[in-house]
Write an enzyme that holds these catalytic residues in place. Structure first.
Site, PDB file in Angstrom:
ATOM      1  CG  MET A  78      13.778  -3.185 112.013  1.00 53.78           C
ATOM      2  SD  MET A  78      12.682  -4.317 112.874  1.00 53.78           S
ATOM      3  CE  MET A  78      13.851  -5.497 113.550  1.00 53.78           C
ATOM      4  CG  HIS A  79      15.385  -6.763 108.521  1.00 47.17           C
ATOM      5  ND1 HIS A  79      15.505  -7.454 109.705  1.00 47.17           N
ATOM      6  CD2 HIS A  79      14.058  -6.604 108.297  1.00 47.17           C
ATOM      7  CE1 HIS A  79      14.296  -7.716 110.177  1.00 47.17           C
ATOM      8  NE2 HIS A  79      13.401  -7.209 109.347  1.00 47.17           N
ATOM      9  CG  ASP A 234      10.675  -0.181 111.003  1.00 49.49           C
ATOM     10  OD1 ASP A 234      10.759  -1.264 111.603  1.00 49.49           O
ATOM     11  OD2 ASP A 234      10.610  -0.098 109.761  1.00 49.49           O
TER      12      ASP A 234
END
EC number: 2.7.1.17
Length: 482
Positions: A78-79, A234
């Site tokens: 992520m991110h 995830d």
């Protein structure tokens, strides 16, 4: 019918194929590396993701009946900030989830009360929004050329489908999503110098996000109607893989990072706790999680220092012991829950003449276990509790570590039977839902091979050590800023 799940991790990409009955047919993987050009920086070239996907998918298709494939699901780290120009060319290396260079920008955004009010979360340095603020400040030419901002797995989707699409669970970690409304916040985008046109379209994780491009259909010998599901970040995808979708269920993951993830009965934010309150990968569902930045990564780092493989170091420890005075605070690259501290760095404390290699290895495992307990306590402060905990990730191969975590948390840790129930499997389950056009049974947890019980006679000693661990943070924080 066959469905493929792709999980784009930090250290590798995994591809997994399941049948309609959710049995695993085949799997493959390809390794990835991370560039760290400066302290606190963590980057990858998105071209490496495509190369890894090409390799893993090709190997997978050699082992299954390709013409039976009907869907693909996506999961991923992520991110990350994947920045594209008007021709979908990548403008700079992707800044990853554990990149903390934008700590000043994160603090500035977090000082705007709208961010916590709308997202329900602290603006952490690892989130996407502060990364864009850093680029705007330090790489203005790059910022001016941005036409789309994609998360890592969604860049894979663009390659697979030609569509700019994300889904709720991953979008919730950007710092721009109205998590309750499950939509981009115009106000927060504007505060970052962006607009909705620069963001991907949003779908739910179990919905169809697009169809496989004709060029890939022809190259891989697949049917022309293969759908690509929204998928999940995830951790949300891993939760789907383990059936952690109903309140009272949780999992602890000992991967590169450490995660304590609990499904919730609604959106219940408490940003001050540094708990992440995000959308789940299923419609009208949410979750909370505590995140530590170095779990197995801490053990792998120490193994590298000692020049010995991590499994060998942990295998020699024997039965669980009461923690010694020696402590390890595992903040190698800062910390999220509960500290939200990009500056803090790891440290060994209270070593003596009797501190040997085994004691230091135990201290690393215990330190990560105490950090997981910090996350448990932070979730409890928001009212989130669970009575079932499943353990996953590479760190769960260590019996000593599992015992330490069960004892630190004072609750059993259940281990799935042999097989993969992580992000790739969860992505495949979401792909199955999208391909079926109807619900699939995804609340079913994996069969449990065994349960690791806490050592009840050591719980008191672990609680005392955890109290010392928490007290040591303040001193370490002062040193890290010195």
């Amino acid at each position: 019918m066959i469905v493929i799940g792709l999980d784009l991790g930090t250290s590798g990409l995994k591809a997994l194929a399941i049948a309609e009955d959710q049995s695993i047919l085949a799997e493959s993987s390809a390794a990835l590396s991370v560039a760290r050009p400066h302290d606190g920086w963590s980057e990858q070239d998105p071209a490496a993701w495509i190369a890894a996907a090409e390799s893993a998918i090709g190997a997978l298709l050699d082992r299954i009946d390709a013409i039976a494939v009907r869907g693909i699901g996506l999961s991923g780290q992520m991110h990350g900030a994947t920045l594209l120009d008007a021709s979908d060319r990548v403008l700079r290396p992707c800044m990853l989830w554990n990149d903390t260079r934008s700590h000043a920008e994160a603090a500035a955004l977090d000082a705007d009360p709208r961010f916590r009010a709308i997202t329900g979360n602290i603006v952490f340095p690892g989130f996407t929004a502060p990364k864009l603020a850093w680029v705007r400040r330090h790489e203005s030419q790059v910022f001016e050329n941005i036409r789309k901002v994609l998360l890592p797995k969604d860049y894979l989707r663009l390659w697979l489908t030609g569509e700019h699409v994300s889904e709720m669970s991953d979008a919730a970690g950007t710092g721009w999503l109205d998590v309750a409304a499950r939509d981009w916040s115009e106000a927060l985008l504007e505060a970052s110098g962006l607009d909705r046109d620069r963001m991907p379209r949003l779908v739910e994780g179990s919905e169809v996000s697009g169809r496989l491009r004709p060029e890939l259909v022809a190259r891989w010998g697949l049917p022309s109607d293969v759908v690509v599901a929204g998928g999940g970040g995830d951790n949300a995808a891993s939760a789907v893989g383990m059936g952690v979708v109903k309140p009272g269920t949780a999992f602890v993951s000992l991967g590169t990072s450490g995660v304590l993830f609990a499904a919730t009965d609604g959106f219940h934010p408490n940003a001050a706790s540094a708990v992440h309150s995000f959308c789940h990968a299923l419609p009208e569902s949410w979750h909370q999680m505590g995140v530590i930045l170095a779990a197995a990564d801490a053990m792998n780092w120490f193994a590298g220092v000692l020049g010995s493989p991590a499994p060998a170091l942990t295998a020699d420890l024997g039965d669980l012991q009461a923690p010694s005075r020696t402590l390890f605070l595992p903040y190698l690259g800062g910390e999220r829950t509960p500290h939200n501290d990009a500056h803090i760095r790891a440290s060994f404390l209270h070593m003596g003449h009797d501190t040997d290699r085994a004691a230091l290895v135990r201290a690393v495992l215990e330190g990560v276990s105490f950090a997981i307990r910090d996350s448990r306590d932070a979730l409890a402060s928001t009212g989130t509790r669970f009575d079932r905990l499943i353990g996953v990730g590479g760190g769960t191969r260590s019996e000593y570590w599992l015992k330490a975590i069960a004892t630190a948390l004072e609750m059993p840790v259940e281990l799935p039977v042999a097989g993969d129930f992580g992000g790739a499997f969860g992505a495949a389950r979401l792909g199955l839902m999208a391909a079926n056009g109807q619900g699939a049974e995804i609340a079913t947890p994996p069969a449990i091979s065994r349960v690791v019980e806490p050592e009840r006679d050591l719980c008191g000693a672990f609680s005392e050590a955890h109290a010392r661990y928490k007290e040591s943070y303040a001193a370490l924080k002062a040193l890290s800023r010195g």
